[in-house]
Design an enzyme around this catalytic site. Structure first.
Site, mmCIF file in Angstrom:
data_model
loop_
_atom_site.group_PDB
_atom_site.id
_atom_site.type_symbol
_atom_site.label_atom_id
_atom_site.label_comp_id
_atom_site.label_asym_id
_atom_site.label_seq_id
_atom_site.Cartn_x
_atom_site.Cartn_y
_atom_site.Cartn_z
ATOM 1 N N ASP A 177 -13.332 -2.029 7.677
ATOM 2 C CA ASP A 177 -13.644 -3.455 7.523
ATOM 3 C C ASP A 177 -12.957 -4.276 8.613
ATOM 4 O OD1 ASP A 177 -15.348 -3.439 5.205
ATOM 5 O OD2 ASP A 177 -13.592 -2.918 4.017
ATOM 6 N N CYS B 105 -6.492 -0.700 9.506
ATOM 7 C CA CYS B 105 -6.134 -1.518 8.347
ATOM 8 C C CYS B 105 -5.843 -0.546 7.211
ATOM 9 C CB CYS B 105 -7.230 -2.518 8.019
ATOM 10 S SG CYS B 105 -8.880 -1.801 7.810
ATOM 11 N N ASN C 40 0.817 -1.217 0.000
ATOM 12 C CA ASN C 40 0.000 0.000 0.000
ATOM 13 C C ASN C 40 0.846 1.260 0.000
ATOM 14 O OD1 ASN C 40 -2.529 -1.172 -0.087
ATOM 15 N ND2 ASN C 40 -2.678 -1.369 2.132
ATOM 16 N N ILE D 29 -11.068 -7.966 1.620
ATOM 17 C CA ILE D 29 -12.479 -8.301 1.390
ATOM 18 C C ILE D 29 -12.644 -9.311 0.260
ATOM 19 C CG2 ILE D 29 -13.272 -6.091 2.288
ATOM 20 C CD1 ILE D 29 -13.662 -5.177 -0.619
ATOM 21 N N ASP E 205 -8.469 1.252 5.024
ATOM 22 C CA ASP E 205 -9.407 2.366 5.168
ATOM 23 C C ASP E 205 -10.005 2.451 6.567
ATOM 24 O OD1 ASP E 205 -9.104 3.207 2.523
ATOM 25 O OD2 ASP E 205 -10.526 1.698 1.815
#
Length: 843
Positions: free
Chosen positions: A449, A444, A333, A359, A446
């Site tokens: 989740d 995490c 990332n 996800i 964003d």
């Protein structure tokens, strides 16, 4: 109401079909002679007023002669604006397996299955089977069979295309139904009340006036509620109010938010009363590819979570930074500007990576698990039991290689591994807070989740309040709804900006649409119209389902620590996936406010509360083993106990219904509780009856006592009356008179009638209406001489001289009534005489 009768042309029950109609090697749903059925011009029966329809639910399409392949049942398929309804052919009752809300449908396919045959006539006699496969988000795969040479399947398919994925959120059924009796109180008030509880201000209750005038910004010694995001200008996915350290100003918060992805700066989601330890949440820092970008304001905000330990002068609290991602993902990332913190920049805080996948991995994992359960359940979507596959009993026949392959498929799904990773991460966070009084910052990518999964599960382990029904609601509304978990994207529903990213199936031609079903492949070739959309291109993912599954795993380890039961979790998930209520629509609190969800839609919490009100503590949602006294502290499961299993009440309820019920010991306990409750009610009713009888006996005893007193008084009165009557009679006789009483209804002489008869006549006779006559006559000379009282009267007569000579001999005693003047002259002397002392002798 009584369901309508089936049309005359509907097929007979499949199980009554003769064996000669079956095709060797195919499923039992081939027993219908489809070619003999012709579609009528119009359906003779209307289901518009069916009794099982919900409020504002309308039938759109009706399909007759449809077969539910999973259970080999024929019936009628109805598509409404809320769900698919499948009614049995014989009883017209709703079959749960074939009934699924439209919002719960993940995807659906049209399939044409051709039967291989060398005989042309046999092939003509058995036309291709037209099937419709529906895959649900609740772990079921349903297959409907339609009659050939009809347009019913096309009508149903077109209706599903239109209603399973509406273009706008306002087209959902929940808006057509409205709030009804399940009104939704303002969720902002509930969020503030939870903040007040965490700050130790439980005595303060939130209100709309408080929200409008901004007076909700309360604080304690170290934490405060900020209204910086009241208009969602700071962060559109954060709630209107959040908790931050009291030492950090709003200006510093504005500077710090730009260093975090989506402006989701570190804020407090839970604080431990007394110790001051907190669990904070955020998104990833924007450190860049070289991992060298810094923000002084972000570092100051994070450092403010390290408050001083109680009782330790000058010693600061330890802070852990928990990154939910695998380390390699966090580094990757960095190429997009994200990344993870550097321990040297945050007070030497250890950075821990939990290795939880994204996800897309969760979505594929659940798909594999669903295929496994469908294939190896009692019955599956191909109509065949797992025991009958491959020509024999897989388990009973001792086919160990097949058993090992099945277990391997379950392991390959990866679902239980993902659950274990989430449980391990949450347990680690809870242990750091409970055992070290440390603070933990969780994030995490964003921060909506995996971060939400970890912080909410850790709060559940630490705070007993969240293990109650009211606390579970507060936890879900705080960490999932208020902090912007994108439910519309993850559940696959449209949001305020239009259709969601969860694409409808695109119709393309392919073969072998049922790879998990070897029976279908052996029965013939399949010309399928199936979905070719790749889940990797959308944001649908069962993140919340995975979290609820994790909650059920903790309940399995601590069955007495929760007020609610696994049944409550299943019903809660069904309500959420159905989108019957508006609580979980849209992607953030801001979007729900823009749509007016709270005012326009019903509330899932009000609905579940209404269900529980019908059964009190014996309701299926209440845990009969709940022991709040024993489990009034944190739950810290050891690592060895974090070995998850399939959640039977949810994962196995469609494919293995009997096994799923047998796994729930609470069902048996609840049945015993209901029976005990009924016995308690019978006991209470018997006790009330005994009390009534006792009261009646006491009343009768009191009445009998009063009757005895009345009888005694009556006897006394009768005795006195008798004495008075005797005295009066003697007095009158002393005057030389005779008294006679005569009544029309009394034949006995008053002197001879018994006391009991006298009392009886007094009670039975109205004195005012009695005809009583009294006559007084002079006594004869013989009677006078015989009556000593007569002589006494003569001796007292004022008309006689001392010598006993009558002064008026010519008048005679018979004219006594005319001599009253003389009698009156001596009245005073006569009145002073004592009748009892002078005239009569005592008895």
């Amino acid at each position: 109401m009584t369901p309508p009768r089936p049309p005359a042309w509907q097929p007979r029950s499949l199980r009554d079909s003769s064996d000669s109609d079956k095709i060797d090697g195919s499923g039992s749903w081939d027993t219908l002679d489809w070619t003999k059925l012709e579609e009528p011009v119009s359906a003779p029966v209307s289901f518009a007023n069916l009794g099982c329809l919900l409020e504002s639910e309308k039938v759109i399409v009706e399909g007759y002669g449809v077969v539910l392949i999973n259970t080999d049942e024929a019936g009628t398929l109805l598509v409404t604006n809320f769900r698919i309804l499948f009614l049995s052919e014989g009883t017209r009752t709703v079959i749960p397996l074939g009934t699924i809300p439209l919002a719960t449908i993940e995807k659906f396919n049209k399939t044409v299955l051709k039967v291989q045959s060398n005989n042309r006539q046999a092939a003509d006699k058995n036309p291709p089977r037209r099937l419709l496969q529906v895959i649900g988000k609740d772990m079921r795969i349903i297959v409907y069979g339609f009659r050939p040479k009809t347009k019913q399947r096309r009508s149903v398919f077109d209706a599903l295309l239109r209603w399973t994925k509406p273009e706008r959120v306002w087209d959902l059924y929940t808006f057509a139904c409205g709030p009804s009796k399940f009104g939704n109180a303002n969720p902002k008030e509930r969020l503030l009340n939870e903040y007040f509880r965490l700050l130790g201000k439980s005595s303060v209750r939130a209100s709309m006036d408080m929200i409008e005038d901004g007076s909700y910004t309360l604080s304690n010694e170290i934490w405060r509620i900020s209204d910086l995001n009241s208009n969602y200008n700071l962060c559109q996915t954060y709630p209107f109010a959040f908790m931050v350290p009291k030492s950090i100003s709003d200006e510093e918060l504005l500077q710090a938010c730009s260093f975090r992805a989506k402006c989701r700066l570190p804020v407090i989601t839970w604080c431990q009363p007394g110790s001051g330890a907190v669990i904070a949440r955020s998104s990833q820092p924007l450190v860049g590819l070289m991992m060298n970008m810094r923000s002084n304001f972000d570092e100051k905000l994070v450092a403010a979570f390290c408050t001083q330990l109680a009782g330790e002068k000058g010693e600061r609290r330890k802070l852990y930074i928990a990154d939910a991602r695998p380390r390699k993902n966090a580094l990757a990332n960095g190429a997009m500007g994200g990344g993870s913190e550097s321990s040297s920049n945050y007070f030497q805080s250890p950075i821990v990576f939990f290795g939880i996948d994204n996800i897309h991995a969760m979505r594929e994992s659940l798909t594999r698990l669903r295929d496994y359960v469908d294939m190896h359940g009692t019955t599956s979507s191909d109509g065949r039991s797992s025991f009958l596959r491959h020509g024999g009993w897989t388990w009973g026949g001792g086919n160990l290689s097949s058993m090992s392959a099945s277990v391997s498929l379950l392991g390959d799904s990866g679902w239980l591994i993902h659950i274990q990773n989430v449980l391990a991460g949450a347990a680690w966070i809870a242990a750091r807070v409970a055992m070290e009084s440390a603070s933990v910052l969780v994030h995490c990518s964003d921060g909506w989740d995996r971060t939400t999964q970890l912080v909410s599960l850790a709060c559940l382990l630490l705070d007993p309040y969240y293990r109650t029904l009211a606390g579970f609601q507060a936890l879900v509304e705080k960490d999932w709804l208020a902090f912007g978990h994108p439910f519309s994207d993850r559940v696959g529903m449209p949001n305020i900006s239009g259709p969601g990213n969860f694409d409808l199936p695109k119709q393309t031609s392919s073969t072998g649409s049922f790879p998990s079903s070897p029976v279908r492949q052996s029965s013939g070739s399949a010309a399928s119209q199936s979905s070719s959309s790749s889940h990797a291109q959308n944001n649908y993912s069962p993140i919340f389902t995975q979290w609820v599954d994790s909650v059920s795993q903790i309940m399995r380890m601590y069955p007495c620590a929760f007020e609610f039961s696994p049944t409550f979790l299943v019903d809660f998930m069904d309500c959420l996936l159905s989108c019957r209520f508006g609580n979980f629509l849209c992607n953030s609190e801001k979007e729900r406010q823009q749509c007016g969800i709270a005012e326009a839609c019903g509330c899932i919490w009000a609905y579940l509360t209404d269900l529980r009100s019908l059964g009190s503590t014996s309701h299926a949602h209440c845990n009969p083993f709940y022991d709040p006294v024993k489990y009034d502290g944190p739950l810290l499961p050891p690592a060895a106990s974090l070995a998850p299993t399939l959640w039977p009440q949810f994962h196995l309820r469609w494919a293995c219904p009997d096994e799923a019920k047998a796994a729930d010991i609470e069902v048996q306990c609840r049945a015993m509780t209901v029976k005990y409750s009924e016995m308690q009610k019978d006991k209470a009713a018997a006790e009330r009856r005994v009390d009534e009888i006792t009261f009646a006996m006491e009343s009768l005893s009191a009445e009998l006592l009063r009757e005895r007193h009345t009888s005694w008084r009556a006897r006394e009165s009768g005795n006195r009356a008798t004495k008075e009557y005797t005295a009066l009679t003697r007095a009158v006789q002393s005057l030389g008179c005779k008294i006679n009483f005569t009544t029309s209804d009394v034949e006995d002489d008053p002197k001879t009638c018994s006391l009991e008869n006298s009392n009886s006549r007094r009670r039975n006779r109205n004195v005012n209406n009695s005809d009583v006559s009294v006559s007084i006559s002079l006594m004869s000379e013989e009677n006078k001489s015989e009556n000593p009282m007569g002589r006494v009267c003569e001796a007292l007569c004022p008309l006689r001289t001392r010598e006993g000579v009558c002064r008026w001999p010519e008048a005679g005693c018979a004219h006594l009534g005319s001599q009253l003047v003389g009698l009156k002259a001596n009245f005073d002397a006569f009145d002073r005489l004592s009748i009892y002392d002078s005239y009569f002798q005592s008895e």
